[in-house]
Design a protein around this motif. Sequence first.
Motif, PDB file in Angstrom:
ATOM      1  N   CYS A  24      10.003   4.540  -1.027  1.00  0.00           N
ATOM      2  CA  CYS A  24       8.690   4.143  -1.575  1.00  0.00           C
ATOM      3  C   CYS A  24       8.509   2.625  -1.542  1.00  0.00           C
ATOM      4  N   GLU A  25       9.592   1.866  -1.813  1.00  0.00           N
ATOM      5  CA  GLU A  25       9.493   0.415  -1.816  1.00  0.00           C
ATOM      6  C   GLU A  25       9.092  -0.102  -0.444  1.00  0.00           C
ATOM      7  N   GLN A  34       5.387   0.929   0.358  1.00  0.00           N
ATOM      8  CA  GLN A  34       4.388   0.130  -0.371  1.00  0.00           C
ATOM      9  C   GLN A  34       4.323  -1.293   0.166  1.00  0.00           C
ATOM     10  N   ASP A  35       5.447  -1.801   0.674  1.00  0.00           N
ATOM     11  CA  ASP A  35       5.410  -3.118   1.315  1.00  0.00           C
ATOM     12  C   ASP A  35       4.620  -3.069   2.617  1.00  0.00           C
ATOM     13  N   LEU A  93       2.125  -0.863   3.294  1.00  0.00           N
ATOM     14  CA  LEU A  93       0.787  -0.285   3.140  1.00  0.00           C
ATOM     15  C   LEU A  93      -0.336  -1.209   3.615  1.00  0.00           C
ATOM     16  N   LEU A 102       3.383   9.516   3.114  1.00  0.00           N
ATOM     17  CA  LEU A 102       2.230   9.654   2.226  1.00  0.00           C
ATOM     18  C   LEU A 102       1.862  11.118   1.994  1.00  0.00           C
ATOM     19  N   LYS A 120       2.833   8.940  -5.440  1.00  0.00           N
ATOM     20  CA  LYS A 120       2.904   7.549  -5.919  1.00  0.00           C
ATOM     21  C   LYS A 120       2.417   6.580  -4.851  1.00  0.00           C
ATOM     22  N   CYS A 121       2.903   6.752  -3.640  1.00  0.00           N
ATOM     23  CA  CYS A 121       2.499   5.850  -2.556  1.00  0.00           C
ATOM     24  C   CYS A 121       1.059   6.113  -2.134  1.00  0.00           C
ATOM     25  N   THR A 122       0.635   7.385  -2.211  1.00  0.00           N
ATOM     26  CA  THR A 122      -0.768   7.709  -1.904  1.00  0.00           C
ATOM     27  C   THR A 122      -1.698   7.034  -2.899  1.00  0.00           C
ATOM     28  N   ALA A 135      -1.050   4.272  -4.504  1.00  0.00           N
ATOM     29  CA  ALA A 135      -1.026   2.852  -4.174  1.00  0.00           C
ATOM     30  C   ALA A 135      -1.947   2.548  -3.010  1.00  0.00           C
ATOM     31  N   LEU A 136      -1.997   3.460  -2.027  1.00  0.00           N
ATOM     32  CA  LEU A 136      -2.899   3.270  -0.880  1.00  0.00           C
ATOM     33  C   LEU A 136      -4.357   3.342  -1.321  1.00  0.00           C
ATOM     34  N   LEU A 176      -5.328   0.209  -2.980  1.00  0.00           N
ATOM     35  CA  LEU A 176      -5.526  -0.837  -1.976  1.00  0.00           C
ATOM     36  C   LEU A 176      -6.887  -0.694  -1.318  1.00  0.00           C
TER      37      LEU A 176
END
Length: 230
Positions: free
Chosen positions: A6-7, A10-11, A13, A33, A38-40, A42-43, A46
């Motif tokens: 995930c890290e 997210q970097d 994205l 994704l 969680k990453c979705t 974050a997207l 963004l």
Amino acid sequence: MNKLSCEIVQDLLPLYYDEVCSPDARQSIAAHLATCEKCTAALNKLKQSSNLPFEVITKNKQESNALASFKEHWKRSKVASFAKGLLLASTVCGVILIGYFGLFSWNITKVPSSAIEITEVSQLRDGRIAYHVKLTDGYRLNKISAKAGDDGILYITPMRPVFKSKTDEELRLGNRYDVINLEQLNTNRTDPAKQIKAVFYGSKDDNPFLIWKQGMKLPPATDLVEAQFD
């Protein structure tokens, strides 16, 4: 790139969203994704921040700058107000302290002639003039001011603070024998030609007591008075 943390995702994205990453990286991120909420999220965040109108972004930035400026101004104003308050408090304390000492310690008030009793004015064998002074109101006396003007008139004036204090002393500055040395006074004059012509005890503008003037014949001092100054 098939299994990304995930890290790392997210970097990457921002590059993924702007479509500037490599096809392989984009494929790996898309796969991640599809299975990571969680990453979705974050997207999506963004995308929302990137989709704000330019005017809104500009306004938010201006408001942020204005808030920062206000906070800095408030901080400076707080420091300035504290400094002004401290200075004012110090000034007030200083005035109170000076006022206290001025009223209770500084000898700035003249003793009225009605409270002055001069007796036994006489001349010692060495030419000095002796007299006894007594202040009849019972208040303490700590200072006597003697000043002669250009007219040759010497005024001996007892002084007190504004708030005077009582005294029960038998012998004190306001109840004693005193002496005037005319020869010494004339020697110390700035202009020797202006000799002392008269001596008064008390305030100039309050009917002072005449102790001596030129041509006045004083009685000789008694042995008791002579003994006071041997």
